[in-house]
Design a protein around this motif. Sequence first.
Motif, PDB file in Angstrom:
ATOM      1  N   GLN A 137      -0.305 -13.119 -22.290  1.00 29.67           N
ATOM      2  CA  GLN A 137      -0.100 -13.571 -20.916  1.00 29.67           C
ATOM      3  C   GLN A 137      -0.682 -12.532 -19.971  1.00 29.67           C
ATOM      4  O   GLN A 137      -0.300 -11.356 -19.998  1.00 29.67           O
ATOM      5  N   SER A 138      -1.616 -12.956 -19.128  1.00 30.49           N
ATOM      6  CA  SER A 138      -2.213 -12.048 -18.152  1.00 30.49           C
ATOM      7  C   SER A 138      -1.299 -11.909 -16.936  1.00 30.49           C
ATOM      8  O   SER A 138      -0.730 -12.887 -16.458  1.00 30.49           O
ATOM      9  N   LEU A 139      -1.155 -10.665 -16.447  1.00 31.49           N
ATOM     10  CA  LEU A 139      -0.356 -10.380 -15.257  1.00 31.49           C
ATOM     11  C   LEU A 139      -1.216  -9.690 -14.196  1.00 31.49           C
ATOM     12  O   LEU A 139      -0.728  -8.888 -13.408  1.00 31.49           O
ATOM     13  N   ASP A 140      -2.509 -10.019 -14.187  1.00 27.16           N
ATOM     14  CA  ASP A 140      -3.466  -9.369 -13.295  1.00 27.16           C
ATOM     15  C   ASP A 140      -3.496  -9.957 -11.884  1.00 27.16           C
ATOM     16  O   ASP A 140      -4.245  -9.464 -11.036  1.00 27.16           O
ATOM     17  N   GLU A 141      -2.701 -10.983 -11.643  1.00 27.90           N
ATOM     18  CA  GLU A 141      -2.790 -11.688 -10.357  1.00 27.90           C
ATOM     19  C   GLU A 141      -2.590 -10.749  -9.170  1.00 27.90           C
ATOM     20  O   GLU A 141      -3.245 -10.870  -8.138  1.00 27.90           O
ATOM     21  N   THR A 142      -1.695  -9.774  -9.317  1.00 25.76           N
ATOM     22  CA  THR A 142      -1.419  -8.861  -8.204  1.00 25.76           C
ATOM     23  C   THR A 142      -2.618  -7.979  -7.865  1.00 25.76           C
ATOM     24  O   THR A 142      -2.732  -7.483  -6.747  1.00 25.76           O
ATOM     25  N   ILE A 170      -1.839  -0.378   4.809  1.00 27.29           N
ATOM     26  CA  ILE A 170      -1.385  -0.282   3.428  1.00 27.29           C
ATOM     27  C   ILE A 170      -0.338   0.819   3.296  1.00 27.29           C
ATOM     28  O   ILE A 170       0.598   0.717   2.503  1.00 27.29           O
ATOM     29  N   TYR A 171      -0.463   1.887   4.116  1.00 26.41           N
ATOM     30  CA  TYR A 171       0.558   2.933   4.123  1.00 26.41           C
ATOM     31  C   TYR A 171       1.878   2.400   4.667  1.00 26.41           C
ATOM     32  O   TYR A 171       2.958   2.718   4.152  1.00 26.41           O
ATOM     33  N   HIS A 183       7.387   0.806   3.697  1.00 24.86           N
ATOM     34  CA  HIS A 183       8.442  -0.205   3.876  1.00 24.86           C
ATOM     35  C   HIS A 183       9.071  -0.578   2.534  1.00 24.86           C
ATOM     36  O   HIS A 183      10.310  -0.607   2.408  1.00 24.86           O
ATOM     37  N   MET A 184       8.251  -0.842   1.534  1.00 28.58           N
ATOM     38  CA  MET A 184       8.768  -1.240   0.224  1.00 28.58           C
ATOM     39  C   MET A 184       9.544  -0.105  -0.443  1.00 28.58           C
ATOM     40  O   MET A 184      10.639  -0.302  -0.976  1.00 28.58           O
ATOM     41  N   MET A 185       8.957   1.095  -0.426  1.00 32.84           N
ATOM     42  CA  MET A 185       9.585   2.222  -1.110  1.00 32.84           C
ATOM     43  C   MET A 185      10.835   2.705  -0.368  1.00 32.84           C
ATOM     44  O   MET A 185      11.802   3.153  -1.005  1.00 32.84           O
ATOM     45  N   ARG A 186      10.839   2.636   0.945  1.00 28.38           N
ATOM     46  CA  ARG A 186      12.010   3.093   1.702  1.00 28.38           C
ATOM     47  C   ARG A 186      13.215   2.202   1.417  1.00 28.38           C
ATOM     48  O   ARG A 186      14.341   2.703   1.251  1.00 28.38           O
ATOM     49  N   THR A 187      12.980   0.903   1.354  1.00 27.00           N
ATOM     50  CA  THR A 187      14.075  -0.016   1.017  1.00 27.00           C
ATOM     51  C   THR A 187      14.672   0.336  -0.329  1.00 27.00           C
ATOM     52  O   THR A 187      15.902   0.352  -0.512  1.00 27.00           O
ATOM     53  N   PRO A 208      -8.636  -2.330   1.771  1.00 25.75           N
ATOM     54  CA  PRO A 208      -7.637  -2.185   2.849  1.00 25.75           C
ATOM     55  C   PRO A 208      -6.703  -3.383   2.957  1.00 25.75           C
ATOM     56  O   PRO A 208      -6.847  -4.239   3.838  1.00 25.75           O
ATOM     57  N   PHE A 209      -5.739  -3.459   2.055  1.00 29.58           N
ATOM     58  CA  PHE A 209      -4.762  -4.549   2.101  1.00 29.58           C
ATOM     59  C   PHE A 209      -3.945  -4.448   3.388  1.00 29.58           C
ATOM     60  O   PHE A 209      -3.668  -3.357   3.890  1.00 29.58           O
ATOM     61  N   THR A 210      -3.527  -5.608   3.899  1.00 30.26           N
ATOM     62  CA  THR A 210      -2.823  -5.622   5.180  1.00 30.26           C
ATOM     63  C   THR A 210      -1.307  -5.734   5.046  1.00 30.26           C
ATOM     64  O   THR A 210      -0.571  -5.155   5.837  1.00 30.26           O
ATOM     65  N   ASP A 211      -0.818  -6.482   4.066  1.00 33.75           N
ATOM     66  CA  ASP A 211       0.616  -6.732   3.998  1.00 33.75           C
ATOM     67  C   ASP A 211       1.233  -6.373   2.654  1.00 33.75           C
ATOM     68  O   ASP A 211       2.394  -6.702   2.402  1.00 33.75           O
ATOM     69  N   ARG A 212       0.495  -5.695   1.784  1.00 36.46           N
ATOM     70  CA  ARG A 212       1.044  -5.334   0.484  1.00 36.46           C
ATOM     71  C   ARG A 212       0.296  -4.146  -0.093  1.00 36.46           C
ATOM     72  O   ARG A 212      -0.804  -3.808   0.349  1.00 36.46           O
TER      73      ARG A 212
END
Length: 440
Positions: free
Chosen positions: A20-25, A41-42, A47-51, A368-372
């Motif tokens: 099963q490939s999980l490369d979608e991300t 991206i920062y 935001h993710m890590m602080r939560t 340069p991802f904007t939301d993830r």
Amino acid sequence: MAAMEIDTEKNLQRKQSTYQSLDETFEIQNETYRGQQYSQIYFARLHMMRTLLYSLVTHWKPHVPVCTVLELEEGKECIIVGTLYKHMKLKPCILDEYSKERSALPLVKPHNFMHPDDHLVLEDESGRVKLGGSVLSPSVYVTGVVVALHGKETDAGDFMVLDVLEAGLAPQIEPQLKSREDKYVVFISGVNAGSSLSNPLQFQLLVDHITGHLGDEKGIAAEIVHVVIAGNSVEIPLGLLNGQNLASKDQSRLSEPVQELDILLTQIAAGVPVDIMPGSNDPANFSLPQQPLNRWLFPGSRAYNTFRSCTNPHCFELDGVRILGTSGQNIDDLKKYSEGKDELEFMERTLKWRHLAPTTPNTLGCYPFTDRDPFLIESCPHVYFVGNQDKYGTRILKGSEGQLVRLISIPKFCNTGMVVVLNLRNLECHTLSFGTQFSL
């Protein structure tokens, strides 16, 4: 020849595995570049890590208040969460590079940019503060890591760090070891077809081993269920790419390494599933995550549904065992901007920081991802590999919640003639070496 190969595969009665490939991300599909800056991206990473870190702080030091950098008060102990930035005296600067290029003196590039005067800064949306004390070593951390710090502000305006909390290993699913029988995954990296160090006969011996054409090795070959090629599979003669139109003979020189690789991959794909990841030297996009190599580069291999062109980083599951890895750029960059005993220690840090490539986008190119931030590790793998390293290394990393991760440092095949073999039954691994030296 094709018929003979098919008959051989039937005689092998090769074992099978569920994939099963999980490369979608890591795939860049719906992203649109509109001139956005890397700050986004920062922000997403923080935001993710602080939560996550806020949820861990309640168990770590529940009686210490949490505040932002702007809310710091002199002498008052508190916890702040933010992104580390490392001031480095020797860090390359584009203006310095330009002036050095015009210098008449030959330049020696350092392999590591560490300096005793380096220091760390923590920043969040409200501001930044210089960190002091001996708890947080600048030699260990790099720009881009998100941590929680316990300490207090000094009269000089610095934040004296008393303790540090890292995210630690992510939660891990229970490995579904579906079979009690041996099944092997072969990891290869740094083939560098077309380079002066590459030995086609050496790679052909490996192919013959995998496909079961080495006589007594057929029993082992039948237990190989998957092959992963972790980057730097070809070396294109870049001297030809000078912006001018190429002569026909030069065009063939550019394509010869890929053609040579395709011939060998076709032999493997005829009998066993093979994943190929791009690397820093391959004809793919430079920035991470690297997108799959164009299948049209491999006319022979793409005829088989067992041939998969994958992203870098690459994540997949085999028989319920989650495997995550890169072609080595993330670890190579950490080596330049921090210090460690070996590649495995750098690998451990990325897992404990829950980030595959913390130096992106500061010193390692990324989209340069904007939301993830696709490099955040939300689920701890059972196997974590890194390709194109100087030597082989492996060990088991244990997490605080019982996580077990097999770390694998894969050496460059063109330099060592070595591949790594992993047993899916018990996650033990060993190396195989292929040599072509003859004595009279």
